[in-house]
Design an enzyme around this catalytic site. Structure first.
Site, PDB file in Angstrom:
ATOM      1  N   SER A 134       0.790  -1.230   0.000  1.00 38.41           N
ATOM      2  CA  SER A 134       0.000   0.000   0.000  1.00 38.41           C
ATOM      3  C   SER A 134       0.819   1.275   0.000  1.00 38.41           C
ATOM      4  O   SER A 134       0.318   2.319  -0.407  1.00 38.41           O
ATOM      5  CB  SER A 134      -0.948   0.014   1.209  1.00 38.41           C
ATOM      6  OG  SER A 134      -0.215  -0.033   2.422  1.00 38.41           O
ATOM      7  N   HIS A 162      -5.415  -4.259  -1.738  1.00 34.18           N
ATOM      8  CA  HIS A 162      -5.134  -3.242  -2.756  1.00 34.18           C
ATOM      9  C   HIS A 162      -4.980  -3.863  -4.135  1.00 34.18           C
ATOM     10  O   HIS A 162      -4.261  -3.333  -4.984  1.00 34.18           O
ATOM     11  CB  HIS A 162      -3.882  -2.456  -2.384  1.00 34.18           C
ATOM     12  CG  HIS A 162      -4.066  -1.549  -1.210  1.00 34.18           C
ATOM     13  ND1 HIS A 162      -4.594  -0.281  -1.314  1.00 34.18           N
ATOM     14  CD2 HIS A 162      -3.815  -1.740   0.107  1.00 34.18           C
ATOM     15  CE1 HIS A 162      -4.649   0.275  -0.107  1.00 34.18           C
ATOM     16  NE2 HIS A 162      -4.181  -0.590   0.764  1.00 34.18           N
ATOM     17  N   LYS A 193     -12.447  -1.220  -0.294  1.00 38.60           N
ATOM     18  CA  LYS A 193     -11.622  -0.422  -1.195  1.00 38.60           C
ATOM     19  C   LYS A 193     -12.217  -0.454  -2.601  1.00 38.60           C
ATOM     20  O   LYS A 193     -13.214   0.194  -2.870  1.00 38.60           O
ATOM     21  CB  LYS A 193     -10.168  -0.904  -1.131  1.00 38.60           C
ATOM     22  CG  LYS A 193      -9.528  -0.610   0.232  1.00 38.60           C
ATOM     23  CD  LYS A 193      -8.083  -1.030   0.296  1.00 38.60           C
ATOM     24  CE  LYS A 193      -7.405  -0.524   1.564  1.00 38.60           C
ATOM     25  NZ  LYS A 193      -8.004  -1.011   2.806  1.00 38.60           N
TER      26      LYS A 193
END
Length: 347
Positions: A134, A162, A193
């Site tokens: 990240s 991610h 996310k």
């Protein structure tokens, strides 16, 4: 209640030291839904600081964790071999487990092999890594990791927080991006996310692994279920992503464009393909001032420095989204260039 004045004075003094050092973090209030443009502290700015990779957080169809993985599966007879830059949730989960712990240098396959050899006497070994990291935007070398896992009879676990939804040709994640679909033993990820911004997460693996987690994973046993609205919204996102790759394709295009133009402008960027783009500044105060200057220019980003990243590795982390249009990217690149020249980062 009477507070301990000595304690309060000490904390107040430390806060003042942070302010004097130029590293005090001022809270920024987001007063609008997530999108390419947001309202921050009463001002409309472009948002380059969100995990909303596919721009789905406010989609109409969306609107209509690692701590529990290791303890049930591994004990002192086993070994967990973890990348040095793994997310804090992985680190915390490993700490809760009694298994022997080994840490290999970030993305260093030679060091990983050395750790596998060092742990040869253990009953089971598992290699644990973020799929995408990240802070750096680097993508794990899962093809090489899986080859080493096969060679040394180790399992592989990846955290896809991610990556899920946009990495790989159809957005399935790092394992698709690296061509190792079907070779990963445990996959964890988040619904918060790219998959629309909801709460909660998931663990996937073989039926036996999931059954054991259901029986013994303390965070699973002692937490509430996901709200039906979150489960429904997440299923809607997965259905949308299964129908078309349009959003992940646009995100990929935005990422290439921004990375190329920022490199041409003269910025020091960690190379890669990920929509996390670290603009390396190295100095913590400079990172703070740069982020403030960008906010004045209408660009919302955050400066990261120790202890979030190593000392001397301060940066601006840009996060691109499919919600961004090219004119948004061009405005951001122009703002970065102006602030970079004002602060002496660019000549």
């Amino acid at each position: 209640m009477i507070m301990n004045e000595k304690f309060v004075r000490r904390i107040a003094g430390e806060v003042e030291e942070i302010k004097n050092s130029g590293l005090y973090k001022t809270e920024r209030i987001i007063e609008s839904p997530q999108g390419a443009e947001i309202n921050v502290n009463g001002k409309t700015v472009l948002n380059f600081c969100a995990n909303n990779y596919l721009g789905l957080s406010s989609h109409p169809k969306v609107i209509a964790a690692n701590g529990g993985v290791f303890e049930p599966l591994y004990n002192e007879q086993d070994a967990i071999i973890s990348d040095a830059l793994n997310h804090a949730s992985i680190i915390d989960g490993v700490r809760l487990c009694k298994a022997q712990r080994f840490r290999y240098e970030h993305n260093n396959m030679n060091d990983l092999e050395a750790k596998l050899k060092e742990a040869a006497s253990c009953r089971n070994r598992i290699i644990v890594t973020d799929g995408s990291f990240s802070m750096d935007g680097t993508i794990a070398q899962l093809d090489k990791i899986c080859d080493l896992a096969d060679q040394y009879e180790a399992a592989v676990m990846i955290d896809e927080c991610h990556s899920s939804g946009f990495l790989g040709k159809t957005g399935r994640g790092t394992h698709e991006y690296r061509g190792v679909m079907g070779r990963i033993d445990i996959i964890t990820g988040t619904l918060g996310k790219a998959l629309g911004g909801a709460s909660g997460g998931f663990t996937s693996g073989s039926k036996a692994v999931i059954e054991m987690l259901r029986q013994k994973s303390r965070p699973y046993l002692f937490s509430n279920t996901l709200a039906p609205s979150i489960a429904g919204a997440s299923i809607a996102v997965l259905d949308m992503l299964s129908e078309t790759t349009e959003l992940r394709d646009k995100l990929e295009s935005n990422t290439k464009y921004f990375r190329n133009k920022m490199t041409e402008a003269g910025f020091d960027i960690k190379p890669g393909d990920h929509p996390i783009v670290p603009i390396m500044l190295y100095d913590a105060v400079l990172a703070q001032n740069f982020a403030s200057g960008l906010l004045d220019e209408g660009i919302y980003v955050i400066g990261f420095f120790f202890p979030v990243v190593a000392k001397g590795q301060a940066r601006i982390r840009v996060q691109l989204s499919a919600a961004h249009e090219q004119h948004h990217l061009d405005k951001a690149i122009g703002a970065f260039t102006r602030v970079g020249k004002e602060l002496g980062v660019l000549r």
